[in-house]
Motif scaffolding. Structure first.
Motif, short mmCIF file in Angstrom:
data_model
loop_
_atom_site.label_atom_id
_atom_site.label_comp_id
_atom_site.label_asym_id
_atom_site.label_seq_id
_atom_site.Cartn_x
_atom_site.Cartn_y
_atom_site.Cartn_z
N UNK A 178 0.75 -1.33 0.00
CA UNK A 178 0.06 0.19 0.00
C UNK A 178 0.84 1.25 -0.09
N UNK A 179 1.99 1.26 0.70
CA UNK A 179 2.94 2.40 0.90
C UNK A 179 3.83 2.49 -0.32
N UNK A 180 3.85 1.30 -1.04
CA UNK A 180 5.01 1.67 -2.32
C UNK A 180 4.27 1.16 -3.55
N UNK A 181 2.94 1.48 -3.60
CA UNK A 181 2.54 1.09 -5.01
C UNK A 181 2.95 1.91 -6.09
N UNK A 182 3.27 1.10 -7.27
CA UNK A 182 3.89 1.85 -8.38
C UNK A 182 3.57 0.93 -9.50
N UNK A 183 3.57 1.52 -10.90
CA UNK A 183 3.46 0.69 -11.92
C UNK A 183 4.38 -0.41 -12.19
N UNK A 184 5.76 -0.12 -11.71
CA UNK A 184 6.96 -0.97 -11.79
C UNK A 184 6.62 -1.90 -10.83
N UNK A 185 6.25 -1.69 -9.55
CA UNK A 185 5.93 -2.76 -8.57
C UNK A 185 4.86 -3.67 -9.05
N UNK A 186 3.93 -3.22 -9.57
CA UNK A 186 2.65 -3.85 -10.08
C UNK A 186 3.31 -4.87 -11.27
N UNK A 187 3.99 -4.42 -11.97
CA UNK A 187 4.52 -5.22 -13.19
C UNK A 187 5.27 -6.44 -12.79
N UNK A 188 6.19 -6.10 -11.68
CA UNK A 188 6.70 -7.08 -11.15
C UNK A 188 6.10 -8.13 -10.44
N UNK A 189 5.10 -7.60 -9.82
CA UNK A 189 4.02 -8.81 -9.10
C UNK A 189 3.54 -9.55 -10.07
N UNK A 190 2.89 -8.99 -11.14
CA UNK A 190 2.26 -9.74 -12.20
C UNK A 190 3.27 -10.81 -12.81
N UNK A 191 4.65 -10.57 -12.98
CA UNK A 191 5.48 -11.36 -13.50
C UNK A 191 5.86 -12.33 -12.48
N UNK A 192 5.84 -12.18 -11.20
CA UNK A 192 6.31 -13.23 -10.18
C UNK A 192 5.04 -13.98 -10.00
N UNK A 193 3.80 -13.54 -10.30
CA UNK A 193 2.60 -14.38 -10.22
C UNK A 193 2.70 -15.43 -11.43
N UNK A 194 3.27 -15.25 -12.45
CA UNK A 194 3.44 -16.19 -13.54
C UNK A 194 4.32 -17.18 -12.96
N UNK A 195 5.39 -16.93 -12.49
CA UNK A 195 6.41 -17.59 -11.92
C UNK A 195 5.78 -18.54 -10.90
N UNK A 196 5.06 -18.12 -9.79
CA UNK A 196 4.56 -18.93 -9.02
C UNK A 196 3.64 -19.95 -9.39
N UNK A 197 2.85 -19.57 -10.43
CA UNK A 197 1.84 -20.63 -11.20
C UNK A 197 2.77 -21.86 -11.90
N UNK A 198 3.93 -21.45 -11.98
CA UNK A 198 5.04 -22.72 -12.58
C UNK A 198 5.32 -23.35 -11.46
N UNK A 199 6.24 -22.73 -10.53
CA UNK A 199 6.96 -23.46 -9.55
C UNK A 199 6.37 -23.56 -8.12
N UNK A 200 5.19 -23.15 -7.96
CA UNK A 200 4.43 -23.06 -6.58
C UNK A 200 5.00 -22.01 -5.77
N UNK A 201 4.35 -22.08 -4.75
CA UNK A 201 4.63 -20.75 -3.54
C UNK A 201 5.82 -21.23 -3.01
N UNK A 202 6.45 -19.94 -2.71
CA UNK A 202 7.67 -19.94 -1.84
C UNK A 202 7.56 -18.88 -0.86
N UNK A 203 8.16 -18.79 0.22
CA UNK A 203 8.24 -17.72 1.02
C UNK A 203 9.70 -17.19 0.73
N UNK A 204 9.52 -15.57 0.53
CA UNK A 204 10.83 -14.93 0.38
C UNK A 204 11.03 -14.07 1.61
N UNK A 205 12.00 -14.97 2.34
CA UNK A 205 12.34 -14.29 3.53
C UNK A 205 12.78 -13.05 3.59
#
Length: 229
Positions: A178-205
Motif C-alpha cells: 500500500x505504501x509503495x504502490x507503483x506501475x513498476x511494482x505492479x509489473x513485478x508482481x504480475x511477472x512473479x505471479x506467472x512464476x508462482x503458477x509454474x514453480x508453486x508458492x515459496x516464502x521470500x524471507x
C-alpha cells in the motif's frame, strides 16, 4: 472483534504517498479487458470441470471489502463441496476438494471471474487479497489502512508466500505494498505471479523481513486477530 484496548491509543501511519497511482485504473481496464477476452475459453472449460466435479451452482459468491471500506460481491468458480463432519462443521478445505478442483485452485483458474470485478472498478489486477468485513474490522487501523487501495487478483503477499504465511506476515506485506504502490511494482508482481503458477508458492524471507521492519516502524505492535480467508 475489536482490537486490544492497549493498542487503542497507538499512533499508526503510513507514508503520505500511500494509495494507488494515477494510471492504475487505466492499466486495470486495459489489462483486465484483454485478459477477460483471452480467458473466455478458459472460463468455459473451468465451468465444465466444476459442473462435472461438483455440479451446480458453478460459482461461489461472498461480500468482500474494497477500497475505502466499500463492500462488494466477489465471485469465483466453486472448488469445494459443503461436506460437514459429525459435529456439523465444514470439513477442512482439502477434504472438500476433488483432484480436478484442487488443480483449478493451484492454477488460480477459479479466480478468473474476478476479472469482471476489475472491469467494474471493485478490484484491481494487483492489490491486497479481498477479505470479508469481519476480518478487516478485526485488524483495526491495520485493516483500514490496508483498504486504502483496491483489492487485487494477485498481490505482494500472494507472490511472497501466500498460504504459507501467517496472518501477521500477510498484513505486513500488504501494508508495505500500500505504501509503495507503483506501475513498476505492479509489473513485478504480475511477472512473479506467472512464476508462482509454474514453480508453486515459496516464502521470500528477504521481502518478508523488509515488510516486517516497515510495519514495526509505523505501528506500536497491533496484531491481526482473525484468520484471513
Amino acid at each position: 472483534m475489536k482490537p486490544n484496548r492497549e493498542h487503542a491509543a497507538c499512533a499508526f501511519s503510513l507514508p503520505t504517498s500511500s494509495g494507488s497511482y494515477p494510471l492504475k485504473r487505466v492499466l486495470d481496464c486495459a489489462l483486465g479487458g484483454m485478459l477477460f477476452i483471452l480467458c473466455l475459453p478458459l472460463m468455459a472449460g473451468t465451468a465444465i470441470v466444476v459442473w462435472l466435479s461438483l455440479g451446480l451452482p458453478l460459482f461461489f459468491t461472498q461480500a468482500r471489502v474494497g477500497a475505502g471500506m466499500r463492500v462488494f460481491t466477489v465471485a469465483k468458480f466453486r472448488t469445494m463441496t459443503d461436506a460437514r463432519g459429525p459435529d456439523g462443521a465444514l470439513l477442512p478445505d482439502q477434504m472438500r476438494q476433488t483432484v480436478a478442483t484442487s488443480l483449478l485452485r493451484r492454477l488460480r483458474f477459479d479466480e478468473t471471474p474476478q476479472l469482471l470485478a476489475v472491469l467494474a472498478g471493485d478490484m484491481s489486477m494487483v492489490g491486497p487479497r479481498p477479505l470479508p468485513m469481519a476480518t478487516i474490522a478485526s485488524f483495526g487501523d491495520l485493516g483500514r489502512l490496508r483498504s486504502l487501495v483496491a483489492p487485487g487478483m494477485t498481490g505482494w503477499a500472494q507472490v511472497n508466500g501466500n498460504t504459507l504465511l501467517s496472518d501477521e506476515e500477510k498484513i505486513a506485506l500488504d501494508l508495505w505494498y500500500v505504501a509503495h504502490a507503483s506501475p513498476w511494482l505492479d509489473a513485478r508482481i504480475l511477472l512473479l505471479t506467472l512464476k508462482i503458477l509454474v514453480i508453486g508458492e515459496r516464502i521470500n524471507q528477504g521481502q518478508l523481513k523488509v515488510a516486517k521492519d516497515f510495519l514495526l516502524g509505523h505501528t506500536c505492535g497491533q496484531q491481526p486477530r482473525m484468520k484471513m480467508q
